[in-house]
Design an enzyme around this catalytic site. Structure first.
Site, short mmCIF file in Angstrom:
data_model
loop_
_atom_site.label_atom_id
_atom_site.label_comp_id
_atom_site.label_asym_id
_atom_site.label_seq_id
_atom_site.Cartn_x
_atom_site.Cartn_y
_atom_site.Cartn_z
N GLY A 109 0.81 -1.21 0.00
CA GLY A 109 0.00 0.00 0.00
C GLY A 109 0.84 1.26 0.00
O GLY A 109 2.07 1.22 -0.09
N PHE A 110 0.18 2.39 0.13
CA PHE A 110 0.83 3.70 0.10
C PHE A 110 1.89 3.83 1.20
O PHE A 110 3.09 3.96 0.92
CB PHE A 110 -0.25 4.78 0.20
CG PHE A 110 0.22 6.12 0.65
CD1 PHE A 110 1.34 6.71 0.09
CD2 PHE A 110 -0.48 6.82 1.63
CE1 PHE A 110 1.77 7.97 0.51
CE2 PHE A 110 -0.07 8.07 2.04
CZ PHE A 110 1.06 8.65 1.49
N TYR B 279 -14.64 1.31 10.48
CA TYR B 279 -13.20 1.60 10.56
C TYR B 279 -12.84 2.13 11.94
O TYR B 279 -11.90 1.63 12.58
CB TYR B 279 -12.83 2.62 9.48
CG TYR B 279 -11.36 2.97 9.42
CD1 TYR B 279 -10.42 2.02 9.02
CD2 TYR B 279 -10.91 4.24 9.74
CE1 TYR B 279 -9.07 2.33 8.93
CE2 TYR B 279 -9.57 4.58 9.66
CZ TYR B 279 -8.66 3.62 9.26
OH TYR B 279 -7.31 3.93 9.19
N TYR C 231 -3.19 -8.55 24.85
CA TYR C 231 -2.11 -9.51 24.63
C TYR C 231 -0.85 -9.09 25.39
O TYR C 231 -0.09 -9.93 25.88
CB TYR C 231 -1.79 -9.62 23.14
CG TYR C 231 -2.56 -10.73 22.44
CD1 TYR C 231 -1.95 -11.94 22.14
CD2 TYR C 231 -3.90 -10.56 22.11
CE1 TYR C 231 -2.64 -12.96 21.50
CE2 TYR C 231 -4.61 -11.56 21.46
CZ TYR C 231 -3.98 -12.76 21.17
OH TYR C 231 -4.68 -13.77 20.55
#
Length: 469
Positions: free
Chosen positions: A138-139, A271, A285
């Site tokens: 990607g970008f 998103y 985690y």
């Protein structure tokens, strides 16, 4: 090597005298009548496993030269001589291959998208890391890959090419330190790595709204899979979160301690909420399984290799201005944004990953513009004749966005170095090259839209099938 020594005696011709009873007027005729072929044993040094017996016939020709005919039923001497030539050619070819390999393993190859050479040092094994970059085609991911490759590390890119483009990384495809895996992060994967940069997820509103369920899965299942990998191999993991976790903020500028103002059921929530859950999983985690984690909250970023149809402010304005098309502003143009150049962001991600600070960090440029002012800046820099048109405001579009970067300055020693105008000039040059190569580009509006011009055909069957879930 074949060494052939042919001992051939001279053919002695009588003196040609102009006195006496015999006068020779035609040398060639005399030779043909008075000479015969001379058979001479030939001694040849050949490899121990070769058995060749032959004779050499020497004849004086019309020019007084001696011709030697070697008779070998097996053709062994001819093959041996050819083998010698082949051995010489193979040695030269092998040398050329090694020289080319040394060159190719020390740099990138110039391409249309990356028309310059990037050098790669050779690190000792003790210093060279195995680094995974999800979304590396990607970008932002491709620029991060450039930095890691230029440090001499082994870099693996994992991408399903939904928004990523192969042209962003093709300048590394030949390099022995680089690997590409066409894979979807929502599916588990087993690798041996030291660091994981987890960038995989559509980031522009039209693209992440195109398939909101897939966007949520990428942020949740994809992050769980990467955290599981980090846990198994004891790798450090960095999540690229977003300024969108702040929603439409009531605090300005936005500090890392601000909890945000997000609509959980709006068109952007797939998103925004996906990234918020991803941050929660990172620290779960860390606390439960001792996984080393880093979280970067990225603000608006621009630069070369942006997808021309991603529908973001910078790409849309530049593409429209270069084509003298109307610059479209959604709303009254008073919303504010801050823009950082991609190289600054990459430096920030790298500093965060390799530093000791493990809480969320804003990475953005605090220089703030109204969208209307920014449109006029693009017009000026491109010398465009475009008019500015105002359309209906997009739902849940934040009214203001500006990062507080004191945490980044204090804990990872980072702040932006590239002035917005300088970065825009570079981006304009890039988009002009895209237009020159591809012709007209129609910018993407604010609604959901599938990425155009990607390499979906290169995605393996498993990954492409998952995209539409």
């Amino acid at each position: 090597m074949l060494l052939a020594g042919v001992m051939i005696g001279y053919v002695v011709l009588p003196n040609f005298s102009t006195s006496g009873t015999t006068r020779i007027t035609n040398v060639n005729e005399w030779i043909s009548k008075n000479t015969a072929p001379v058979s001479v044993p030939v001694s040849v040094s050949v490899p121990a496993d070769t058995n060749i017996n032959m004779n050499a016939n020497a004849n004086a020709n019309s020019n007084g030269n001696v011709n030697v005919n070697v008779n070998s039923p097996s053709g062994g001497i001819r093959r041996s001589l050819q083998d010698d030539n082949n051995e010489i050619d193979n040695d030269a070819a092998q040398k050329r291959v090694m020289e080319q390999y040394q060159i190719l393993s020390s740099q990138s190859l110039p391409t249309a998208t990356t028309p310059y050479i990037l050098k790669t040092p050779k690190l000792p094994d003790s210093q060279r890391k195995k680094i995974l970059v999800t979304g590396g085609a990607g970008f932002v991911g491709s620029h991060l890959v450039d930095k890691l490759m230029q440090e001499g590390h082994d870099v693996t890119v994992l991408d399903n090419f939904f928004t990523g483009q192969k042209k962003n990384i093709e300048h590394w495809m030949h390099h022995p330190n680089f690997s590409l895996m066409v894979h979807d992060v929502t599916e588990p994967i087993t690798l041996e790595v030291d660091q994981i940069y987890h960038l995989a997820c559509p980031a522009s509103p039209p693209h992440y709204q195109y398939n909101p369920v897939k966007t949520i899965k990428t942020s949740t299942m994809g992050t769980i899979n990467m955290l599981g990998l980090a846990k198994r191999v004891k790798a450090r993991m960095l999540l690229t979160s977003t300024s969108e976790i702040y929603g439409d903020p009531k605090e300005h500028p936005q500090k890392e301690t601000y909890w945000g103002n997000v609509n959980t059921v709006g068109p952007r929530s797939c998103y925004d909420e996906g990234k918020r859950v991803a941050e929660t999983m990172m620290y779960s985690y860390k606390n439960q399984n001792n996984v080393e984690v880093r979280v970067a909250r990225i603000f608006n970023t621009f630069g070369p290799r942006m997808h021309p149809n991603d529908g973001r402010v910078v790409s849309n304005f530049i593409i429209q201005a270069l084509q003298n098309k109307p610059l479209t502003i959604y709303g009254d143009g008073m919303n504010t944004r801050s823009f950082q150049y991609v190289s600054d962001l990459v430096d920030g991600l790298h500093a965060l990953m390799n530093g000791d600070y493990d809480m969320p960090v804003n990475l953005g440029n605090p220089e703030e513009f109204t969208v209307g002012d920014f449109a006029n800046k693009i017009k000026t820099l491109t010398e465009s004749e475009s008019e500015i048109v105002y359309l209906e405001k997009s739902q849940d579009d934040p009214s203001q966005r500006k990062p507080a970067i004191e945490v980044a300055k204090e804990h990872i020693g980072w702040e932006p170095q590239v002035h917005v105008d300088d970065g825009l000039k570079s981006a304009i040059k890039y988009f002009q090259s895209v237009l020159d190569a591809d012709g007209e580009i129609i910018p993407t509006g604010p609604g959901a839209s599938k990425p155009k011009g990607g390499e979906s055909g290169t995605v393996n069957a498993g990954a492409s099938a998952r995209i539409e879930e």
